[in-house]
Write a protein that holds these residues in place. Structure first.
Motif, PDB file in Angstrom:
ATOM      1  N   PRO A   1       0.840  -1.210   0.000  1.00 25.26           N
ATOM      2  CA  PRO A   1       0.000   0.000   0.000  1.00 25.26           C
ATOM      3  C   PRO A   1       0.870   1.253   0.000  1.00 25.26           C
ATOM      4  CG  PRO A   1      -0.703  -1.544   1.709  1.00 25.26           C
ATOM      5  CD  PRO A   1       0.616  -2.032   1.200  1.00 25.26           C
ATOM      6  N   PRO A   2       0.308   2.387  -0.414  1.00 23.55           N
ATOM      7  CA  PRO A   2       1.046   3.648  -0.288  1.00 23.55           C
ATOM      8  C   PRO A   2       1.482   3.877   1.154  1.00 23.55           C
ATOM      9  CG  PRO A   2      -0.909   3.937  -1.631  1.00 23.55           C
ATOM     10  CD  PRO A   2      -1.005   2.562  -1.041  1.00 23.55           C
ATOM     11  N   VAL A   3       2.593   4.576   1.296  1.00 22.70           N
ATOM     12  CA  VAL A   3       3.165   4.822   2.617  1.00 22.70           C
ATOM     13  C   VAL A   3       3.065   6.306   2.947  1.00 22.70           C
ATOM     14  CG1 VAL A   3       5.186   4.571   4.099  1.00 22.70           C
ATOM     15  CG2 VAL A   3       4.796   2.926   2.241  1.00 22.70           C
ATOM     16  N   CYS A   4       2.457   6.615   4.075  1.00 21.72           N
ATOM     17  CA  CYS A   4       2.374   7.981   4.587  1.00 21.72           C
ATOM     18  C   CYS A   4       3.534   8.179   5.563  1.00 21.72           C
ATOM     19  CB  CYS A   4       1.034   8.187   5.283  1.00 21.72           C
ATOM     20  SG  CYS A   4       0.794   9.825   5.992  1.00 21.72           S
ATOM     21  N   ILE A   5       4.455   9.064   5.227  1.00 17.74           N
ATOM     22  CA  ILE A   5       5.636   9.298   6.052  1.00 17.74           C
ATOM     23  C   ILE A   5       5.446  10.587   6.848  1.00 17.74           C
ATOM     24  CG2 ILE A   5       8.120   9.679   6.073  1.00 17.74           C
ATOM     25  CD1 ILE A   5       8.328   8.158   3.460  1.00 17.74           C
ATOM     26  N   LEU A   6       5.530  10.476   8.153  1.00 21.10           N
ATOM     27  CA  LEU A   6       5.333  11.618   9.043  1.00 21.10           C
ATOM     28  C   LEU A   6       6.667  12.332   9.248  1.00 21.10           C
ATOM     29  CD1 LEU A   6       3.030   9.785  11.608  1.00 21.10           C
ATOM     30  CD2 LEU A   6       2.326  11.396   9.813  1.00 21.10           C
ATOM     31  N   ALA A   7       6.835  13.461   8.567  1.00 22.84           N
ATOM     32  CA  ALA A   7       8.129  14.132   8.543  1.00 22.84           C
ATOM     33  C   ALA A   7       8.002  15.627   8.814  1.00 22.84           C
ATOM     34  CB  ALA A   7       8.796  13.902   7.182  1.00 22.84           C
ATOM     35  N   GLY A   8       7.020  16.017   9.632  1.00 22.96           N
ATOM     36  CA  GLY A   8       6.779  17.441   9.826  1.00 22.96           C
ATOM     37  C   GLY A   8       7.143  17.985  11.183  1.00 22.96           C
ATOM     38  N   GLY A   9       7.708  17.154  12.063  1.00 20.26           N
ATOM     39  CA  GLY A   9       7.988  17.588  13.426  1.00 20.26           C
ATOM     40  C   GLY A   9       9.173  18.534  13.540  1.00 20.26           C
ATOM     41  N   LEU A  10       9.322  19.115  14.728  1.00 17.08           N
ATOM     42  CA  LEU A  10      10.374  20.095  14.977  1.00 17.08           C
ATOM     43  C   LEU A  10      11.714  19.458  15.330  1.00 17.08           C
ATOM     44  CD1 LEU A  10       8.314  22.647  17.107  1.00 17.08           C
ATOM     45  CD2 LEU A  10       8.996  22.887  14.711  1.00 17.08           C
ATOM     46  N   GLY A  11      11.700  18.217  15.832  1.00 15.77           N
ATOM     47  CA  GLY A  11      12.947  17.564  16.202  1.00 15.77           C
ATOM     48  C   GLY A  11      13.663  18.256  17.339  1.00 15.77           C
ATOM     49  N   THR A  12      12.911  18.700  18.329  1.00 15.54           N
ATOM     50  CA  THR A  12      13.475  19.557  19.384  1.00 15.54           C
ATOM     51  C   THR A  12      14.579  18.882  20.200  1.00 15.54           C
ATOM     52  OG1 THR A  12      11.627  18.862  20.807  1.00 15.54           O
ATOM     53  CG2 THR A  12      11.396  20.952  19.628  1.00 15.54           C
ATOM     54  N   ARG A  13      14.558  17.544  20.302  1.00 14.28           N
ATOM     55  CA  ARG A  13      15.592  16.869  21.092  1.00 14.28           C
ATOM     56  C   ARG A  13      16.982  17.023  20.469  1.00 14.28           C
ATOM     57  NH1 ARG A  13      14.011  10.804  22.035  1.00 14.28           N
ATOM     58  NH2 ARG A  13      13.126  11.045  19.935  1.00 14.28           N
ATOM     59  N   LEU A  14      17.041  17.392  19.201  1.00 12.69           N
ATOM     60  CA  LEU A  14      18.331  17.526  18.522  1.00 12.69           C
ATOM     61  C   LEU A  14      18.866  18.954  18.548  1.00 12.69           C
ATOM     62  CD1 LEU A  14      17.679  15.183  15.477  1.00 12.69           C
ATOM     63  CD2 LEU A  14      19.031  14.695  17.524  1.00 12.69           C
ATOM     64  N   GLY A  15      18.115  19.858  19.154  1.00 14.49           N
ATOM     65  CA  GLY A  15      18.609  21.211  19.388  1.00 14.49           C
ATOM     66  C   GLY A  15      19.102  21.925  18.154  1.00 14.49           C
ATOM     67  N   GLU A  16      20.339  22.436  18.220  1.00 20.15           N
ATOM     68  CA  GLU A  16      20.907  23.256  17.157  1.00 20.15           C
ATOM     69  C   GLU A  16      21.072  22.501  15.841  1.00 20.15           C
ATOM     70  OE1 GLU A  16      21.793  26.633  17.078  1.00 20.15           O
ATOM     71  OE2 GLU A  16      20.471  26.550  18.824  1.00 20.15           O
ATOM     72  N   MET A  17      21.106  21.190  15.885  1.00 24.54           N
ATOM     73  CA  MET A  17      21.300  20.413  14.657  1.00 24.54           C
ATOM     74  C   MET A  17      20.160  20.621  13.666  1.00 24.54           C
ATOM     75  SD  MET A  17      22.866  16.742  15.859  1.00 24.54           S
ATOM     76  CE  MET A  17      23.237  16.326  14.146  1.00 24.54           C
ATOM     77  N   VAL A  18      18.969  20.936  14.184  1.00 23.93           N
ATOM     78  CA  VAL A  18      17.814  21.103  13.301  1.00 23.93           C
ATOM     79  C   VAL A  18      17.350  22.564  13.254  1.00 23.93           C
ATOM     80  CG1 VAL A  18      17.011  18.729  13.500  1.00 23.93           C
ATOM     81  CG2 VAL A  18      16.257  20.415  15.186  1.00 23.93           C
ATOM     82  N   ARG A  19      18.223  23.465  13.628  1.00 27.18           N
ATOM     83  CA  ARG A  19      17.859  24.883  13.583  1.00 27.18           C
ATOM     84  C   ARG A  19      17.666  25.362  12.145  1.00 27.18           C
ATOM     85  NH1 ARG A  19      21.125  29.905  16.461  1.00 27.18           N
ATOM     86  NH2 ARG A  19      19.639  31.552  15.877  1.00 27.18           N
ATOM     87  N   GLU A  20      18.510  24.893  11.240  1.00 27.63           N
ATOM     88  CA  GLU A  20      18.441  25.308   9.842  1.00 27.63           C
ATOM     89  C   GLU A  20      18.006  24.194   8.902  1.00 27.63           C
ATOM     90  OE1 GLU A  20      18.772  28.382   9.037  1.00 27.63           O
ATOM     91  OE2 GLU A  20      19.453  29.075  11.001  1.00 27.63           O
ATOM     92  N   VAL A  21      18.091  22.953   9.357  1.00 30.01           N
ATOM     93  CA  VAL A  21      17.779  21.795   8.503  1.00 30.01           C
ATOM     94  C   VAL A  21      16.737  20.926   9.199  1.00 30.01           C
ATOM     95  CG1 VAL A  21      18.717  19.720   7.394  1.00 30.01           C
ATOM     96  CG2 VAL A  21      20.114  21.788   7.572  1.00 30.01           C
TER      97      VAL A  21
END
Length: 250
Positions: free
Chosen positions: A11-31
């Motif tokens: 079946p088609p796959v729904c990928i949940l990729a919209g979160g903030l990723g807050t546990r990774l701190g500065e690593m996800v500030r720009e990416v």
């Protein structure tokens, strides 16, 4: 909208990729987290290559935080997999799925965008279909090893699921792959935003198929998880997924 698929295809796959990723701190500030480089490539590329190797042909990526970067980097097709995007705010996993329903068929798989899962996706989908139940959760016998065990599983069914207050009989853990029929969302309030709450409600109703995975999961939602996933994808022989890809996907 993605059309219905044959019973013998993934079946088609729904990928949940919209979160903030807050546990990774500065690593996800720009990416955004799904584009973090892991073993030389954005993590989402690894995930799509793996899905393609298991026969996936359609995915819908739910994007939120810096979603335009994900859409620009991934494009409309990877490894023979057609990619559509559902846009929204990072306001909860179930909210994201509700928005994506206009792009999905009645029956679809659900995958967290920060997990790398080594299981037979086709076998999981087949077990779900044969169960006749409206939802699926892949589970792993965790015994508190990789995270807090939160699933009571027996004989092909998830009997209970509770992330907040796990009980002693919960020796398994949500592996990160699920499946839903669109109608299954109606068993919780329309304002509910958390997918885990839906899974818990379906388990209480006896409507949640369980599929046991046998290989540990990898994830990039924490610093330790990211380091372990990097090491695995960079060095483990069985992490090298062979997929037929076009030169534009290289």
């Amino acid at each position: 909208m993605i059309s219905e698929v044959r019973a013998d295809t993934l079946p088609p796959v729904c990928i949940l990729a919209g979160g903030l990723g807050t546990r990774l701190g500065e690593m996800v500030r720009e990416v955004p987290k799904p584009l973090l480089e892991v073993a030389g490539e954005p993590f989402l590329i690894h995930q799509l290559r793996l899905l393609a190797s298991h026969g996936a042909r359609e995915v819908v990526i739910c994007i939120g935080y810096r979603g335009e970067m994900i859409e620009s980097r991934i494009g409309k097709e990877r490894f023979g997999v057609r990619v559509a995007y559902s846009h929204g705010q990072p306001d909860g996993t179930l909210s994201a799925i509700r928005r994506a329903l206009v792009l999905l068929p009645e029956r679809f798989l659900v995958l967290y965008g920060d997990t790398y899962l080594r299981l037979d996706y086709r076998a999981a989908s087949r077990a779900w279909r044969e169960s006749g139940l409206p939802a699926l959760m892949a589970v792993y016998r965790n015994e508190g090893l990789w995270d807090i065990s939160n699933v009571h599983y027996e004989r092909g069914r998830v009997l209970a699921h509770d992330k907040g207050s796990p009980t002693p009989e919960m020796r398994w853990i949500d592996y990160g792959l699920g499946g839903l029929e669109a109608g299954a969302l109606e068993c919780v309030a329309s304002g509910e935003s958390d997918l885990a709450v839906l899974y818990s409600a379906l388990a209480r109703r006896g409507e949640l198929c369980g599929y046991p995975a046998t290989e540990r999961f990898y994830e990039i939602g924490s610093f330790d998880g990211l380091a372990e996933t990097e090491a695995f994808l960079a060095g483990a022989p069985d992490a090298q997924i062979t997929a037929v890809v076009s030169s534009t996907d290289s």
